[in-house]
Write a protein that holds these residues in place. Sequence first.
Motif, PDB file in Angstrom:
ATOM      1  N   GLU A   1      57.775 125.303  28.320  1.00 25.91           N
ATOM      2  CA  GLU A   1      56.644 125.513  29.222  1.00 25.91           C
ATOM      3  C   GLU A   1      56.452 127.013  29.381  1.00 25.91           C
ATOM      4  O   GLU A   1      57.404 127.740  29.641  1.00 25.91           O
TER       5      GLU A   1
ATOM      6  N   ASN B   1      50.105 125.802  31.920  1.00 19.84           N
ATOM      7  CA  ASN B   1      49.607 125.341  33.224  1.00 19.84           C
ATOM      8  C   ASN B   1      48.137 125.708  33.406  1.00 19.84           C
ATOM      9  O   ASN B   1      47.718 126.803  33.056  1.00 19.84           O
TER      10      ASN B   1
ATOM     11  N   GLU C   1      49.310 121.259  31.416  1.00 18.22           N
ATOM     12  CA  GLU C   1      49.841 120.740  32.675  1.00 18.22           C
ATOM     13  C   GLU C   1      48.826 120.948  33.791  1.00 18.22           C
ATOM     14  O   GLU C   1      48.409 122.055  34.074  1.00 18.22           O
TER      15      GLU C   1
ATOM     16  N   ASP D   1      51.299 117.372  36.551  1.00 13.54           N
ATOM     17  CA  ASP D   1      52.350 118.200  37.139  1.00 13.54           C
ATOM     18  C   ASP D   1      52.499 117.896  38.636  1.00 13.54           C
ATOM     19  O   ASP D   1      51.570 117.402  39.261  1.00 13.54           O
TER      20      ASP D   1
ATOM     21  N   LYS E   1      55.165 114.681  35.375  1.00 15.08           N
ATOM     22  CA  LYS E   1      56.293 115.499  35.823  1.00 15.08           C
ATOM     23  C   LYS E   1      56.573 115.248  37.297  1.00 15.08           C
ATOM     24  O   LYS E   1      55.727 115.509  38.155  1.00 15.08           O
TER      25      LYS E   1
HETATM   26 CA    CA Z   1      54.064 123.198  35.310  1.00 18.26          CA
END
Ligand code: CA
Length: 279
Positions: A58, A117, A149, A179, A200
């Motif tokens: 990530e 993200n 995400e 997320d 997540k």
């Molecule tokens: Ca994240």
Amino acid sequence: AKGTGRDAYCFFEASMNANVHKQMRLVQELRLALERRELVLHYQPKFQAPDGPMFGVEALVRWQHPGRGLLSANEFIPLAEKTGLIVPLGAWVLDEACRQLAQWRYEGRTEWTVAVNLSALQFSHTSLIDTVRNTLARHGIPPQRLILEVTESTAMRDADASLAILQQLHEMGVRISIDDFGTGYSSLLYLKRLPASELKIDRGFVRELTQESEDAAIVAAIVALGRALDLRIVAEGVETIEQQTFLTELGCDSLQGYLLGRPMTVEALAEAMAQADAA
Ligand code: CA
Ligand code: C2E
Ligand code: CA
Ligand code: CA
């Protein structure tokens, strides 16, 4: 008493002004940070549970501030979101992460994925689809290797519009990860319609997992929900072996956290990989 009140007011005003000035200065600096190449990406590995191989990373942005040292995302991302700077900043993050993934692929890591993200503001920008498509093309990245995400609350803001954008990204082949799951208010009906492939579990549920039986029950419920929707379940914020064991027993597919690997520079990641290969 009147005098005191006046003094207190002046004091308050002065300290508020100082704060506002500090913020304004930071905004100006952040605007320049992109041109001055002060932003860097750190990469945190994601592993197959319980102790399988690393399959991806990530990307987490950092700001190498000339006077204040290395700033973490929490220290400037909210400001970037408030000022709209997140749109160019986010485009830079996407480009840099894809450039780096192309480099790793060239070095033979063709199985890796990179997760980026996205903020709500980027998400409501119509150019997102084109930005993603062009960035992938520029670096020759297969869409399946990119994970975007999106927090549960971002996906819920203007649910129909979000769904349309996510659908287009999904059709492009890009994977969507939800997320901070469990912190928003998604209806199950909405969740069912989301073209996501990963979920997540928010770090908040992992933190006290081994002490709080409620958290264990919630994680178990999220795993069951994810299974029913055919989603890969990732637990983030794994800091202890007890959490690692417990999350695996509860059925999580992937783990991420300080126990297994902190966000690190490309060089540090290469070193960690070399050590893992040697062991
Ligand atoms: Ca994240
Ligand atoms: P997030 O996406 O939930 O990322 C996880 C955060 O938890 C990261 O903080 C990471 O360094 C931290 N973390 C990872 N493992 C552990 C652990 O085991 N324990 C603890 N206590 N923390 C852990 P970071 O890098 O400061 O990022 C904070 C948030 O800022 C991210 O939360 C994400 O929402 C946002 N962010 C970071 N990079 C970007 C970016 O490039 N674009 C956008 N739009 N947002 C970003
Ligand atoms: Ca998260
Ligand atoms: Ca978060």
